[in-house]
Design a protein around this motif. Structure first.
Motif, PDB file in Angstrom:
ATOM      1  N   ILE A  79       0.834  -1.059   0.079  1.00  0.00           N
ATOM      2  CA  ILE A  79       0.094   0.010  -0.006  1.00  0.00           C
ATOM      3  C   ILE A  79       0.922   1.300  -0.046  1.00  0.00           C
ATOM      4  O   ILE A  79       0.364   2.303  -0.549  1.00  0.00           O
ATOM      5  CB  ILE A  79      -1.017   0.068   1.134  1.00  0.00           C
ATOM      6  N   TYR A  80       1.982   1.299   0.575  1.00  0.00           N
ATOM      7  CA  TYR A  80       2.963   2.396   0.707  1.00  0.00           C
ATOM      8  C   TYR A  80       3.271   2.468  -0.788  1.00  0.00           C
ATOM      9  O   TYR A  80       3.478   3.798  -1.160  1.00  0.00           O
ATOM     10  CB  TYR A  80       4.149   2.150   1.463  1.00  0.00           C
ATOM     11  N   MET A 129      -7.828   6.936   5.501  1.00  0.00           N
ATOM     12  CA  MET A 129      -8.672   6.278   6.445  1.00  0.00           C
ATOM     13  C   MET A 129      -8.849   4.863   6.492  1.00  0.00           C
ATOM     14  O   MET A 129      -8.809   4.213   5.226  1.00  0.00           O
ATOM     15  CB  MET A 129     -10.118   7.177   6.392  1.00  0.00           C
ATOM     16  N   PRO A 130      -8.792   4.208   7.728  1.00  0.00           N
ATOM     17  CA  PRO A 130      -9.264   2.773   7.574  1.00  0.00           C
ATOM     18  C   PRO A 130     -10.560   2.471   7.244  1.00  0.00           C
ATOM     19  O   PRO A 130     -11.375   3.442   7.313  1.00  0.00           O
ATOM     20  CB  PRO A 130      -8.969   2.741   9.081  1.00  0.00           C
ATOM     21  N   LEU A 131     -10.888   1.565   7.015  1.00  0.00           N
ATOM     22  CA  LEU A 131     -12.327   0.853   6.623  1.00  0.00           C
ATOM     23  C   LEU A 131     -12.360  -0.497   6.953  1.00  0.00           C
ATOM     24  O   LEU A 131     -11.266  -1.256   7.051  1.00  0.00           O
ATOM     25  CB  LEU A 131     -12.474   1.290   5.108  1.00  0.00           C
ATOM     26  N   GLY A 134      -9.622   5.552   1.235  1.00  0.00           N
ATOM     27  CA  GLY A 134      -9.576   4.468   2.081  1.00  0.00           C
ATOM     28  C   GLY A 134      -8.405   3.529   1.923  1.00  0.00           C
ATOM     29  O   GLY A 134      -8.036   3.367   0.736  1.00  0.00           O
ATOM     30  N   LEU A 135      -7.650   2.918   2.894  1.00  0.00           N
ATOM     31  CA  LEU A 135      -6.651   1.994   3.034  1.00  0.00           C
ATOM     32  C   LEU A 135      -7.334   0.671   3.408  1.00  0.00           C
ATOM     33  O   LEU A 135      -7.946   0.462   4.634  1.00  0.00           O
ATOM     34  CB  LEU A 135      -5.658   2.436   3.651  1.00  0.00           C
ATOM     35  N   ALA A 136      -6.946  -0.467   2.565  1.00  0.00           N
ATOM     36  CA  ALA A 136      -7.721  -1.631   2.830  1.00  0.00           C
ATOM     37  C   ALA A 136      -7.057  -2.748   2.398  1.00  0.00           C
ATOM     38  O   ALA A 136      -6.228  -2.649   1.374  1.00  0.00           O
ATOM     39  CB  ALA A 136      -9.177  -1.725   2.176  1.00  0.00           C
ATOM     40  N   HIS A 137      -6.962  -4.042   2.784  1.00  0.00           N
ATOM     41  CA  HIS A 137      -6.356  -5.320   2.358  1.00  0.00           C
ATOM     42  C   HIS A 137      -7.591  -5.437   1.129  1.00  0.00           C
ATOM     43  O   HIS A 137      -8.729  -5.306   1.169  1.00  0.00           O
ATOM     44  CB  HIS A 137      -6.629  -6.371   3.270  1.00  0.00           C
ATOM     45  N   HIS A 138      -7.038  -6.179   0.176  1.00  0.00           N
ATOM     46  CA  HIS A 138      -7.987  -6.327  -1.211  1.00  0.00           C
ATOM     47  C   HIS A 138      -9.197  -7.395  -0.713  1.00  0.00           C
ATOM     48  O   HIS A 138      -9.990  -7.340  -1.293  1.00  0.00           O
ATOM     49  CB  HIS A 138      -6.983  -7.013  -1.986  1.00  0.00           C
ATOM     50  N   LEU A 139      -9.058  -8.253   0.421  1.00  0.00           N
ATOM     51  CA  LEU A 139     -10.187  -9.060   0.810  1.00  0.00           C
ATOM     52  C   LEU A 139     -11.199  -8.363   1.585  1.00  0.00           C
ATOM     53  O   LEU A 139     -12.327  -9.082   1.803  1.00  0.00           O
ATOM     54  CB  LEU A 139      -9.669 -10.153   1.892  1.00  0.00           C
ATOM     55  N   GLN A 140     -11.171  -7.134   1.673  1.00  0.00           N
ATOM     56  CA  GLN A 140     -12.344  -6.249   2.214  1.00  0.00           C
ATOM     57  C   GLN A 140     -13.170  -5.673   1.170  1.00  0.00           C
ATOM     58  O   GLN A 140     -14.028  -5.187   1.412  1.00  0.00           O
ATOM     59  CB  GLN A 140     -11.592  -5.040   3.052  1.00  0.00           C
ATOM     60  N   GLU A 141     -13.006  -5.968  -0.107  1.00  0.00           N
ATOM     61  CA  GLU A 141     -13.877  -5.411  -1.165  1.00  0.00           C
ATOM     62  C   GLU A 141     -14.957  -6.256  -1.465  1.00  0.00           C
ATOM     63  O   GLU A 141     -14.653  -7.409  -1.156  1.00  0.00           O
ATOM     64  CB  GLU A 141     -13.002  -5.299  -2.638  1.00  0.00           C
ATOM     65  N   VAL A 142     -16.030  -5.720  -1.541  1.00  0.00           N
ATOM     66  CA  VAL A 142     -17.502  -6.442  -1.661  1.00  0.00           C
ATOM     67  C   VAL A 142     -17.930  -5.960  -2.990  1.00  0.00           C
ATOM     68  O   VAL A 142     -17.695  -4.768  -3.534  1.00  0.00           O
ATOM     69  CB  VAL A 142     -18.408  -6.295  -0.484  1.00  0.00           C
ATOM     70  N   ASP A 143     -18.998  -6.856  -3.451  1.00  0.00           N
ATOM     71  CA  ASP A 143     -19.690  -6.231  -4.650  1.00  0.00           C
ATOM     72  C   ASP A 143     -20.440  -4.939  -4.505  1.00  0.00           C
ATOM     73  O   ASP A 143     -20.043  -4.175  -5.611  1.00  0.00           O
ATOM     74  CB  ASP A 143     -20.538  -7.501  -5.157  1.00  0.00           C
TER      75      ASP A 143
END
Length: 185
Positions: free
Chosen positions: A29-30, A119-121, A153-162
Motif C-alpha cells: 500500500i505504501y 482512512m481505515p475501513l 480508504g486503505l484496505a486489504h484486497h479481501l475487504q472489497e465487496v460487490d
C-alpha cells in the motif's frame, strides 16, 4: 447482507491475516500511495494508527515526514474527529476506544485544513462506498465540509465487496488503495 453481519465477517477476515501478510500489505500500500499525485502534492496528511487488523500506514507517515509534509492523527472529540499534528515520537494517550492519540499539547486542526486523509475501513465497493466501524466519526466530520480533503480508504484486497448498502449520511471516498490496486472513484 446487513451492515452489522458484513462488518463482523470482514473484521474477522482481516484479523486472521498473519503478521507477515500484514507487513507485506503495508509495504504494498505504501508503494501504491507514494506514486499518486494526490500524495505527492499534499502538504498536510492525516493517517491513523492501525487497530483490529487494519492495514498500517506507518511507512507512508514516515516518508511523508521525511518529505517535509505535516502528518496528523485523528482525535475523537464527542461525535466527530479533529486532527492533531503527530511528529515522529509524539507522546500519546489512549482514547475511549483504546486507540492511541497524540496528547493535547500538539496542535489540532479541523478536517478541512488537510489536503489528504488516509482512512481505515472495514469494507468498500468499487463505487467508493465505505463501511467503517459503525461510529460514523469520519462521516460526521466531513459531511459539512465543502472544501474537504481527498478521502482515500486503505484496505486489504479481501475487504472489497460487490456493493454496499449506503445511508444518506455516508460520505463516499475519492479513492481506495489496497495491497493490490489503486481504485479512483
Amino acid at each position: 447482507m446487513n451492515k452489522h453481519l458484513l462488518r463482523s465477517q470482514l473484521r474477522k477476515a482481516r484479523r486472521a491475516l498473519t503478521s507477515s501478510q500484514q507487513q507485506q500489505a503495508a509495504v504494498a500500500i505504501y508503494s501504491q500511495i507514494l506514486h499518486q499525485h494526490t500524495f505527492r502534492s499534499a502538504k498536510n496528511i492525516a493517517v491513523y494508527i492501525a487497530n483490529d487488523g487494519e492495514i498500517s500506514p506507518h511507512l507512508i507517515a514516515r516518508t511523508a515526514r521525511k518529505l517535509g509534509k505535516q502528518v496528523y492523527l485523528p482525535v475523537v472529540q464527542r461525535d466527530r474527529l479533529r486532527f492533531r499534528i503527530a511528529p515522529a515520537g509524539a507522546k500519546m494517550w489512549r482514547n475511549r476506544f483504546q486507540i492511541p492519540e497524540p496528547l493535547p499539547k500538539y496542535a489540532d486542526v479541523p478536517g478541512d485544513c488537510l489536503d489528504l486523509v488516509l482512512m481505515p475501513l472495514v469494507g468498500f465497493d468499487k463505487w467508493g462506498n465505505r463501511l467503517g466501524m459503525g461510529g460514523g466519526f469520519y462521516d460526521r466530520t466531513f459531511a459539512c465540509n465543502h472544501l474537504r480533503p481527498k478521502l482515500v480508504g486503505l484496505a486489504h484486497h479481501l475487504q472489497e465487496v460487490d456493493s454496499l448498502l449506503v445511508d444518506n449520511w455516508d460520505i463516499p471516498l475519492d479513492a481506495v488503495a489496497t495491497d493490490r490496486q489503486w481504485l479512483s472513484v
